[in-house]
Design an enzyme around this catalytic site. Structure first.
Site, short mmCIF file in Angstrom:
data_model
loop_
_atom_site.label_atom_id
_atom_site.label_comp_id
_atom_site.label_asym_id
_atom_site.label_seq_id
_atom_site.Cartn_x
_atom_site.Cartn_y
_atom_site.Cartn_z
N ILE A 1 -7.12 21.17 47.05
CA ILE A 1 -6.92 22.23 48.01
C ILE A 1 -5.92 21.74 49.06
CG2 ILE A 1 -8.01 23.71 49.73
CD1 ILE A 1 -8.74 24.34 46.80
N LEU A 2 -4.79 22.44 49.18
CA LEU A 2 -3.68 21.96 50.00
C LEU A 2 -3.80 22.34 51.46
CD1 LEU A 2 -0.75 22.64 47.51
CD2 LEU A 2 -2.20 20.61 47.73
N ASN A 3 -4.50 23.43 51.75
CA ASN A 3 -4.74 23.84 53.14
C ASN A 3 -6.08 24.56 53.16
OD1 ASN A 3 -4.89 25.52 55.54
ND2 ASN A 3 -2.71 25.12 55.87
N GLN B 1 -7.91 32.99 51.11
CA GLN B 1 -7.62 33.54 49.80
C GLN B 1 -8.89 33.77 48.98
OE1 GLN B 1 -4.44 34.53 48.27
NE2 GLN B 1 -4.40 34.74 50.47
N GLY C 1 -3.96 27.37 41.04
CA GLY C 1 -3.86 28.60 41.82
C GLY C 1 -5.20 29.03 42.36
N GLU D 1 -6.36 34.31 42.90
CA GLU D 1 -6.97 35.33 42.05
C GLU D 1 -8.38 35.01 41.59
OE1 GLU D 1 -3.98 37.54 39.70
OE2 GLU D 1 -2.72 35.78 40.00
#
Length: 699
Positions: free
Chosen positions: A586-588, A595, A659, A662
């Site tokens: 998880i980048l942020n 999201q 990702g 979604e």
């Protein structure tokens, strides 16, 4: 002394947040060049046929009206790369709402008045707009959306199902759904004297817009600048150009003025795509210990006569659970309806609703806990391909989610918990979404003052792309985050793919990572200071992304829901929802949680409120605005939590990310449906679960 960059994963605040809340951020419809005119599309009022006469002369006499574009006078197009863009090229009407004219005027009000007053006569033909599971026009396509084979078979599923001691055989339906982003689709187009075209477009990818317009108008991509700097949501409906883009460019060429076309919300349902309705037949066969021996999932859906788009709803079943045999198939019929297209998690969202509802029914038939059943059938390799998973955190998501939710404290018997006239229940569902990565390019520039400028034609559709890309650059360069400038949202920047398929950050981030890595290497090899004009490196990931991975790469998740159903009215209210996800690094954490929660909220809407039926007489969607198409409001989502597991996957991209945009929606609707069944003892197999659907079974 310079401050170290915050590590990837930290909750860095969105860079564009202040611009958005203060109104500084400019969207496509807010660019108004001098002399700008306004276009208003005129939708067809018949379902199928031809335009006979357009009384444009009457409209041209109205105050402020400058032009009326029709199939008789609109600029001619080359063959577009998408048939929905071939507007005003002939007199054919393929579905209700198809643009048959464009009124161009000095003001939006004059354009609207002209469009509403325009008289058009038609020659009508018979039409067919209803999807049925026995429609004589059903056929099996070669492939479905994403290029997946329409049919996959492994073993003799019919024989295995017939021999299974425990069987589930059920049909599930999901009606048409619409994206309805907050910012409607809009384009402002301007032709310069030298023949250069500039478009500000509400799009998920301005590189795609540029290339698509170049094809449609027969000009070189270098003659077009497409800008999508700020976009107010898309959810798939802005993945490729829509008719308003071509109409604005046509009108600008025809009038010699800049032209702005912003679609009214009532026209979105017919012009920008929708999630096609599906009828899904699922058969599950299992041994008495819960081991799946047969999985059969068949999809029936519709497409338009304009083009073929087949929702790949059975594809996630090929990934999800191990079984001795499997068959997944899609059939489709072309109807006189608007063209379906992408909507958040196309395929996975409706397909996993059916599969996860059937798994809940199987758990009930076995007398087994639904979480245990899913973990028992968690495969080591991807069932369809036999490839090893790069990582598969489904079991961990289920276990962590069950512990956080208090799952094992529940009484598994249905229709037991009551609170006055409220029936309470809990449900669970799993989720999966594939890892998509496309080739991208980016440049990184070092200035003598220690600042950096990263350029990549990414699009921020509300995900926080600017912020995360800056974090990736800062992490690689070892620079303070405030020293990183990010330029995105223009086709003048290095080419990059659109924001779709949860592939944006992985694709753009890889090229940013590569460019910054090469820049840092060059800076480290220098013996002198940075030149006065700086140092620039450009990189692309064409070579890396062309290599086929030997691994099956997917994100996974688990959704848990608690609902209250009013025994007298049939109204369903969410009590709480929890999602746990395995989506790589998880980048942020701040933007990621946003999201996940956004996707889960859309799943709640899919389960309880969102519906769009086709009128068999008029051939259009009856719920075509936000007064009739009900999306969840804050009051509908009282308590919602998103968590994730720490997942290290070295087989993805340099950041180790999957990702996340979604997967949040994928299992949410099924979890809500399973909770309603637990609360009431009633299994409804069609969405949405509205009071009128539930009430006959509660009285």
């Amino acid at each position: 002394m310079s401050q170290a960059p915050p590590p990837l994963g930290t909750p860095v605040v969105r860079r564009e947040g202040r611009d958005k809340v203060t109104g500084t951020a400019r969207y496509a419809a807010e660019h108004t060049p001098p002399g700008c005119l306004y276009g208003r599309p005129v939708p067809a009022t018949i379902v199928r046929g031809r335009v006979d006469t357009i009384h444009a002369d009457e409209i041209l006499a109205l105050p402020g009206v400058r032009a009326v574009l029709t199939h008789d006078n609109a600029p001619r197009l080359k063959e577009p790369d998408d048939p929905i863009l071939a507007v005003l090229q002939n007199d054919l009407v393929p579905h209700r709402g198809w643009p048959v004219a464009l009124v161009v005027a000095d003001t939006p009000e004059a354009a609207r008045a002209g469009a509403e007053a325009l008289r058009i006569t038609y020659e009508t033909s018979g039409h067919d707009v209803l999807l049925t599971e026995d429609h004589p026009g059903l056929y099996t396509p070669e492939t479905v959306n994403g290029g997946y084979p329409a049919v996959r078979e492994r073993g003799d599923t019919d024989r295995a199902f017939a021999a299974a001691p425990v069987q589930i055989d059920a049909t599930y339906t999901v009606g048409a759904l619409h994206n309805h982003p907050m910012e409607p689709h809009a384009t402002t187009a301007r032709w310069d004297e030298d023949g250069h075209l500039t478009v500000h477009d509400s799009s998920q990818g301005s590189t795609t817009v540029r290339d698509s317009l170049a094809t449609a108008f027969g000009i070189r991509p270098q003659q077009i600048t497409a800008v999508s700097e700020h976009v107010g949501g898309g959810f798939g409906s802005k993945g490729t150009p829509r008719p308003q883009t071509v109409l604005a460019v046509m009108a600008a060429r025809h009038t010699g003025h800049p032209v702005k076309v912003a679609l009214p919300r009532r026209q979105l349902a017919a012009l920008v795509g929708h999630r096609a309705p599906t009828i899904q037949h699922v058969r599950l066969g299992a041994d008495l210990d819960g081991t799946l021996t047969a999985v059969d999932h068949e999809i029936i859906t519709h497409t338009s006569t304009v083009k073929e788009f087949v929702e790949q709803a059975a594809v996630p079943t090929r990934v999800m659970y191990g079984s001795g045999t499997s068959r997944t198939a899609h059939r489709v019929v072309a109807l006189d309806v608007p063209s379906p297209s992408w909507m958040r998690a196309p395929g996975e969202a409706p397909g996993m609703y059916a599969l996860e509802s059937a798994m809940d029914e199987l758990a009930s038939a076995l007398g087994m806990d639904p979480v245990e059943l899913r973990i028992r059938n968690d495969p080591a390799n991807e069932p369809d391909s036999g490839r090893a998973f790069s990582s598969r955190g489904l079991a961990a998501c289920l276990e962590k989610g069950a512990a956080r939710f208090g799952w094992y404290d529940r009484d598994p018997r249905p229709a037991i918990r009551e609170e006055g006239q409220l029936l309470l229940g809990t449900g669970v569902a799993a989720a999966t979404y594939p890892v998509y990565i496309a080739a991208s390019s980016a440049s990184a520039h070092a200035a003598p003052d220690g600042s950096y400028r990263v350029r990549v034609n990414a699009t921020d559709i509300g995900t926080g792309a600017r912020t995360v890309l800056a974090q990736i650059a800062a992490d690689v360069l070892g620079a303070p985050l405030e020293n990183i400038r990010i330029d995105i949202g223009s086709s003048e920047l290095p080419d990059a793919p659109l924001a779709g398929g949860s592939s944006g950050t992985a694709s753009w981030g890889w090229s940013v990572h590569k460019a910054c890595t090469q820049l840092r290497r060059q800076l480290g090899e220098r013996t002198g200071p940075v030149p006065a004009d700086g140092l620039t490196v450009t990189a692309d990931t064409q070579q890396e992304t062309e290599r086929e991975s030997p691994y099956a790469r997917h994100a996974f998740g688990a959704h848990f829901a608690e609902v209250a159903v009013h025994a007298r009215t049939g109204e369903v209210r969410m009590r709480r929802m929890l999602g746990v996800f395995a989506a790589g690094r998880i980048l942020n954490s701040r933007t990621a949680r946003s999201q996940f929660i956004g996707g889960m909220t859309m799943g709640i809407g899919m389960a309880l409120t969102e519906a769009s039926g086709v009128d068999r007489v008029f051939g259009d969607f009856t719920e075509h605005d936000l007064a009739s198409y009900h999306v969840p409001a804050c009051a509908d989502v009282p308590e919602i939590e998103a968590h994730w597991i720490d997942e290290e996957d070295p087989h993805l991209n340099p950041m180790g990310s999957k990702g996340i945009g979604e997967i949040g929606i994928v299992g949410a609707a099924a979890a809500v449906g399973n909770a309603v069944r637990h609360a009431t003892g009633i299994r409804l197999r069609g969405l949405p679960l509205t009071p009128d659907a539930l009430l006959p079974y509660l009285l």
